[in-house]
Structure formats: structure tokens, C-alpha cells
Design an enzyme around this catalytic site. Sequence first.
Site, PDB file in Angstrom:
ATOM      1  N   GLU A   1      29.374 -46.518 -26.793  1.00  0.00           N
ATOM      2  CA  GLU A   1      30.374 -47.525 -27.679  1.00  0.00           C
ATOM      3  C   GLU A   1      31.041 -47.965 -27.999  1.00  0.00           C
ATOM      4  OE1 GLU A   1      28.654 -45.623 -31.538  1.00  0.00           O
ATOM      5  OE2 GLU A   1      28.172 -43.824 -30.563  1.00  0.00           O
TER       6      GLU A   1
ATOM      7  N   TYR B   1      40.401 -41.965  -3.201  1.00  0.00           N
ATOM      8  CA  TYR B   1      38.693 -41.226  -3.252  1.00  0.00           C
ATOM      9  C   TYR B   1      37.953 -40.306  -2.577  1.00  0.00           C
ATOM     10  CZ  TYR B   1      35.787 -44.498  -1.294  1.00  0.00           C
ATOM     11  OH  TYR B   1      34.925 -45.093  -0.076  1.00  0.00           O
TER      12      TYR B   1
ATOM     13  N   CYS C   1      27.551 -45.679   5.018  1.00  0.00           N
ATOM     14  CA  CYS C   1      27.704 -45.538   3.938  1.00  0.00           C
ATOM     15  C   CYS C   1      25.753 -44.778   3.706  1.00  0.00           C
ATOM     16  CB  CYS C   1      27.163 -46.757   3.323  1.00  0.00           C
ATOM     17  SG  CYS C   1      25.926 -46.880   1.502  1.00  0.00           S
TER      18      CYS C   1
ATOM     19  N   LYS D   1      26.828 -38.587   0.328  1.00  0.00           N
ATOM     20  CA  LYS D   1      28.152 -37.222  -1.071  1.00  0.00           C
ATOM     21  C   LYS D   1      27.358 -37.729  -1.998  1.00  0.00           C
ATOM     22  CE  LYS D   1      30.535 -40.252  -3.213  1.00  0.00           C
ATOM     23  NZ  LYS D   1      31.346 -41.233  -2.583  1.00  0.00           N
TER      24      LYS D   1
ATOM     25  N   HIS E   1      24.005 -46.162 -30.881  1.00  0.00           N
ATOM     26  CA  HIS E   1      25.071 -45.046 -30.869  1.00  0.00           C
ATOM     27  C   HIS E   1      23.845 -43.771 -31.019  1.00  0.00           C
ATOM     28  CE1 HIS E   1      27.093 -42.678 -33.725  1.00  0.00           C
ATOM     29  NE2 HIS E   1      25.999 -42.236 -34.303  1.00  0.00           N
TER      30      HIS E   1
ATOM     31  N   GLU F   1      36.872 -36.885  -4.374  1.00  0.00           N
ATOM     32  CA  GLU F   1      35.257 -36.418  -4.620  1.00  0.00           C
ATOM     33  C   GLU F   1      34.881 -34.854  -4.000  1.00  0.00           C
ATOM     34  OE1 GLU F   1      33.927 -40.960  -4.726  1.00  0.00           O
ATOM     35  OE2 GLU F   1      33.874 -40.421  -3.065  1.00  0.00           O
TER      36      GLU F   1
ATOM     37  N   CYS G   1      28.667 -42.746   1.159  1.00  0.00           N
ATOM     38  CA  CYS G   1      28.097 -42.833  -0.249  1.00  0.00           C
ATOM     39  C   CYS G   1      26.791 -41.952  -0.752  1.00  0.00           C
ATOM     40  CB  CYS G   1      27.699 -44.491  -0.354  1.00  0.00           C
ATOM     41  SG  CYS G   1      28.554 -45.782   0.412  1.00  0.00           S
TER      42      CYS G   1
HETATM   43  P1  FAD Z   1      29.675 -49.177   8.674  1.00  0.00           P
HETATM   44  O1  FAD Z   1      28.617 -48.526   7.555  1.00  0.00           O
HETATM   45  O2  FAD Z   1      30.242 -48.306   8.480  1.00  0.00           O
HETATM   46  O3  FAD Z   1      29.065 -49.882   9.781  1.00  0.00           O
HETATM   47  C1  FAD Z   1      29.147 -49.674  11.149  1.00  0.00           C
HETATM   48  C2  FAD Z   1      28.416 -49.842  11.715  1.00  0.00           C
HETATM   49  O4  FAD Z   1      28.634 -49.942  13.426  1.00  0.00           O
HETATM   50  C3  FAD Z   1      28.155 -47.657  11.870  1.00  0.00           C
HETATM   51  O5  FAD Z   1      26.564 -47.632  12.442  1.00  0.00           O
HETATM   52  C4  FAD Z   1      28.484 -47.687  13.315  1.00  0.00           C
HETATM   53  O6  FAD Z   1      27.368 -46.124  14.475  1.00  0.00           O
HETATM   54  C5  FAD Z   1      28.347 -49.037  14.516  1.00  0.00           C
HETATM   55  N1  FAD Z   1      29.408 -49.426  15.614  1.00  0.00           N
HETATM   56  C6  FAD Z   1      30.729 -48.901  15.599  1.00  0.00           C
HETATM   57  N2  FAD Z   1      30.967 -49.792  16.377  1.00  0.00           N
HETATM   58  C7  FAD Z   1      30.071 -50.316  17.293  1.00  0.00           C
HETATM   59  C8  FAD Z   1      29.532 -50.876  18.358  1.00  0.00           C
HETATM   60  N3  FAD Z   1      30.955 -50.489  19.516  1.00  0.00           N
HETATM   61  N4  FAD Z   1      29.207 -51.474  19.338  1.00  0.00           N
HETATM   62  C9  FAD Z   1      27.309 -50.631  17.961  1.00  0.00           C
HETATM   63  N5  FAD Z   1      27.921 -49.995  17.115  1.00  0.00           N
HETATM   64  C10 FAD Z   1      29.577 -49.291  16.720  1.00  0.00           C
HETATM   65  N6  FAD Z   1      31.626 -47.408  -0.296  1.00  0.00           N
HETATM   66  C11 FAD Z   1      31.243 -47.415  -1.608  1.00  0.00           C
HETATM   67  O7  FAD Z   1      30.684 -48.491  -2.073  1.00  0.00           O
HETATM   68  N7  FAD Z   1      30.334 -46.386  -2.982  1.00  0.00           N
HETATM   69  C12 FAD Z   1      30.999 -45.272  -1.976  1.00  0.00           C
HETATM   70  O8  FAD Z   1      30.173 -44.580  -2.797  1.00  0.00           O
HETATM   71  C13 FAD Z   1      31.563 -44.865  -1.179  1.00  0.00           C
HETATM   72  N8  FAD Z   1      31.091 -43.535  -0.515  1.00  0.00           N
HETATM   73  C14 FAD Z   1      31.780 -43.085   0.249  1.00  0.00           C
HETATM   74  C15 FAD Z   1      32.093 -41.679   0.669  1.00  0.00           C
HETATM   75  C16 FAD Z   1      32.560 -41.288   2.563  1.00  0.00           C
HETATM   76  C17 FAD Z   1      32.371 -39.906   2.788  1.00  0.00           C
HETATM   77  C18 FAD Z   1      33.071 -42.403   3.002  1.00  0.00           C
HETATM   78  C19 FAD Z   1      33.368 -42.161   4.958  1.00  0.00           C
HETATM   79  C20 FAD Z   1      32.385 -44.164   2.634  1.00  0.00           C
HETATM   80  C21 FAD Z   1      32.313 -44.090   1.142  1.00  0.00           C
HETATM   81  N9  FAD Z   1      31.535 -45.901   1.442  1.00  0.00           N
HETATM   82  C22 FAD Z   1      31.415 -45.690   0.054  1.00  0.00           C
HETATM   83  C23 FAD Z   1      32.432 -46.106   2.038  1.00  0.00           C
HETATM   84  C24 FAD Z   1      31.198 -47.396   2.786  1.00  0.00           C
HETATM   85  O9  FAD Z   1      30.392 -46.591   3.300  1.00  0.00           O
HETATM   86  C25 FAD Z   1      31.674 -48.404   3.702  1.00  0.00           C
HETATM   87  O10 FAD Z   1      32.506 -49.235   3.070  1.00  0.00           O
HETATM   88  C26 FAD Z   1      30.371 -49.223   4.465  1.00  0.00           C
HETATM   89  O11 FAD Z   1      29.756 -48.514   4.643  1.00  0.00           O
HETATM   90  C27 FAD Z   1      31.151 -49.743   5.442  1.00  0.00           C
HETATM   91  O12 FAD Z   1      29.909 -50.951   5.907  1.00  0.00           O
HETATM   92  P2  FAD Z   1      30.651 -51.293   6.960  1.00  0.00           P
HETATM   93  O13 FAD Z   1      29.410 -52.411   7.259  1.00  0.00           O
HETATM   94  O14 FAD Z   1      31.360 -51.984   7.309  1.00  0.00           O
HETATM   95  O15 FAD Z   1      30.182 -50.132   8.101  1.00  0.00           O
END
Ligand code: FAD
Length: 461
Positions: free
Chosen positions: A442, A178, A42, A50, A437, A182, A47
Site C-alpha cells: 500500500e 544478481y 532456467c 535457484k 490495508h 542470490e 531460475c
Molecule cells: P538456455 O535456457 O540457456 O538454453 C540453451 C540450451 O541450449 C541449453 O539447454 C543448452 O544445453 C543447449 N545448447 C547449447 N549449445 C547447444 C548445441 N550446440 N546443440 C544443442 N544444444 C545446445 N532468469 C530469470 O528470468 N529469473 C531468474 O531468477 C533467473 N535465475 C537464474 C539463475 C542462474 C543461476 C542462472 C545461470 C540463470 C538465471 N536466469 C534467470 C537466466 C535464465 O536462466 C536465462 O536467461 C534463460 O535460461 C535463457 O534462455 P535461453 O533460451 O536463451 O537459453
Amino acid sequence: MSRHYDLVVIGAGSGGVRAARMASTYGAKVAIIEEYRLGGTCVIRGCVPKKLFVLASRYPEQFEVAQSFGWSFGEPEFNWSTLLSNKDKEIDRLEGIYGNILGGANVEIIRDRGVVTGPNSVKLAKANEELSADRILVATGGRPFVPNIPGSELGITSNEAFHLKELPKKILVNGGGYIAVEFAGIFAGLGVETTLLYRGDQILRGFDEDVREIVAEQMKARGVEIKLNANIERMDRCADGNIDVSFDTGEVVEFGEVMFATGRVPNIEGLGLDTADVKLNKSGAIDVDAYSQTSCHSIYAVGDVTDRAALTPVAIREGAAFVETVYNDTPTAVDHSIIPTAVFSEPEIGTVGMVEHEAAKAHSKVNVYLSTFRPMQNTLTSRPEKMLFKLITDGETDKVLGVHIVGPSAGEMIQMVGIAVSMGATKADFDRTIAVHPTAAEELVTLKAPTYQLVDGKRAN
Ligand code: FAD
């Protein structure tokens, strides 16, 4: 002796950071392992960057509209590298804040790759050290999926789109979800000749049909070419560095860049889940119960790696609910049934609750209220774009089942409407609310008779 923790979190993204911080606040000894950057998808490549790009891409239209309000100025110029470096500075700042928040909550940050080696152990791949833990939280998120097409390695994904050295003259964005929509809006807004390619009949599968249609129409009006019912067959590098894309329609078109936004897959590869007998579901994500517990009782999973709803606020809620359940003796399950969400396409979408065909399936009588009109900011121009407001209610109980908005600030509006819909508001509750308004919002409280009714899934008028 290995280092021991009450909780080891793998992945410092939206879900992992929230869970680590809260568990530590409740007194648990917590370590969080991150292999890339604090903040996760994110903050680093989702997010936040983006939305910054989306905001940048909207200025040309604003410049045009400004002239209808009497403003005049020289020819505006856009500098991609200024946007990139300002965006990078902001992401660095946010990453720093995440580090401070975790540090301030006494969470130990370990910069490494974590691999599960059993129900209560995690190995640090680089340090080659094993940690032991009463519980492990897998919050490793997801990554872009790129289809196996000859030459697909020539393309980029959203990860690389945030770091392009220069903007291409012409781009193909492959996908209809999406993220694809976007990015098509971002590139087009920044002056790139943009084609959006989707294999199905219409973009934004799963969204309300009226929303899909009006967004596609208006994207086209803004210059995005939308190519439907087609696929990439192969990609070849041209002598001039561009990419020749061969479609299954027989056409071959040259693009400066091809971006795949063809879905995301959970990050579970090489994570060692089999060593603890952690089961996956049919879509290859980690299978969890309502409390985010996996088939191995000491291991929990939240966020995109569980593929429930791949959104930041959902990952955060799941992380928080896990902590409330396990470290505060308050079993908490996240309600995934009503999730307000926005798509920062051009035009923007805000949506909460059921789409029309879902409502028609679930309820025997459904009322649909539809309204389209030109937003006030465009009324002094000849721009034809319209906003859409659609309210779907249960014809028997009057309960609002779904609200769908297309147009400026739809994302901001849907957050507020989401509260009412989550509370179970009826159309009468909306009607009782005094309008603000003159606003576009509205419209939500001034919709009179249903535009049409559905009885047993069929239009009654
Ligand atoms: P992540 O945020 O992906 O975090 C996982 C972390 O784990 C990463 O930092 C990764 O490096 C780390 N990792 C992975 N494997 C290992 C390992 N084995 N050891 C150590 N570290 C590891 N959501 C919204 O709500 N609104 C939006 O506008 C939106 N826009 C988006 C735009 C794009 C281009 C993308 C790709 C996603 C978007 N999302 C949006 C989705 C949102 O980013 C994700 O849903 C959210 O980040 C998920 O959180 P998470 O904690 O599951 O994983």
C-alpha cells in the site's frame, strides 16, 4: 537425402522451446536439438532450482520470527541431501513436462549437439548427420565465465552449486551481480559462513544506489561478509582439501569452497556460425535486428546467446516474437525498454524502469519518493531490517519512470507494478488507486510529497 525441416531450433531452453512449439502450432515442420537436458538453464540449473534453494534458505529466519508469534519447537535441523534429492525430482518432473509439451505440439526432439554448417544446414555432431532447414533458430543460451586466475579450476560455478555433495563450512562467492548475491544469501541462510567478494565499490552494479546500499547493509546484518575493491590473485589446494585464496590485498584466507559468479558468456563456441557468415556484436554475442534476424537471413537467434537481457521471460518473448514475425505474418519486435525483474537475494529486490541516475540524465525535473519501514512480520521481534520503496517520477509529466522495492515479496509486487509502469501510469494514477490495508504494497499508493527533487541532475532540496 538429408532430413528437411521448415525450422531447426538449436537449444531447448526458454527461448528455443517456446519458438519450436509455436512454430509447429502454426503448421511448420520443426525439429529441436538439445545436447543436455530439455528446459535449458532456467529449468535445469538456473531460475527454478535457484528459487527452490532460496526458499529453503529462508526458513531459519521464519523459525526465529515464528517464536515472536508464540510458537515454540525443538531445534530445527537441516538436511542438504533431502533438499538436493527433492529438488532433482522436481527438475526431472519439469523436464518431463517440457518433453510432453514439445511432443504434443509435434516438434521432433533430437538429443544431440547441433552445429551450423551453412545458411540452411545443421550437423548433428554425435549422429554425424546433416539436416537441412529453410530457417535455423539459434537458442543456445550462455554459460558461466570463470576468470583466468591460477588455481581457478579449484572453484565451482552455479552449475556445480546445484549438485554439491555436501555444504562447505565456509564459502567465498566471487561476483557482485544478481547470481552472486542470490547464492551468497542461499549459503548464508543454510548456515554456511559466507564471504561475497566483488572487485568494485558496491555490489549489484546497475541497480538503484539506494537499493544497492540497503541490500548490502542487510546482507551484512544477516552474517554475509562483503569484501569490496578486492580480487582473487591465486587459489591453492590445502592439505586438508580446503582452498587457500590469496587476495590482491595481501590477505590469504582458507575456504571450503569458492564459487565464481563472475558473469556469463554466450554459447557460440564451435557452433559453426562462421560457415553462414553470422556476425557477432562487440560483446561476442550474436548480433540480431529487432526481429531476431542475424546477418544471415535464414538464421535467427533469441535469448541469452544474443545478450539483450539475460532473463527467461525475455528469451520466451523473443522466441514468440520470432514465430509471430516469420510464421504468422505479424512482424513483432520485443520492447526491451521496460523489464520488471526480481533478485531473490535476502532481502529480495523488485525493480522496474529507470534507476535514479538514469532518470536524472534523461529528464530535467525528477521527483523521488522514498520510504523505509519495518515489515509487519518483524514488528514483534527485535529484528531491525527495513523495507524500501522508491518511486521515481518525471517532474514535468508526472509519469512514473521507475519503481524499486526491497524486502519480503518484492518480486511478487513488482510484477503487478510493472503493468502500470508499462502502461505509462502517472503518480496521480498511483494516488487514485485505493490502498490494500494492511500490506506493505500500500506504500506504493500512499507516498505523499517527494522526498527530494532533482533539477538538471542535481538535488534541488
Ligand atoms: P538456455 O535456457 O540457456 O538454453 C540453451 C540450451 O541450449 C541449453 O539447454 C543448452 O544445453 C543447449 N545448447 C547449447 N549449445 C547447444 C548445441 N550446440 N546443440 C544443442 N544444444 C545446445 N532468469 C530469470 O528470468 N529469473 C531468474 O531468477 C533467473 N535465475 C537464474 C539463475 C542462474 C543461476 C542462472 C545461470 C540463470 C538465471 N536466469 C534467470 C537466466 C535464465 O536462466 C536465462 O536467461 C534463460 O535460461 C535463457 O534462455 P535461453 O533460451 O536463451 O537459453
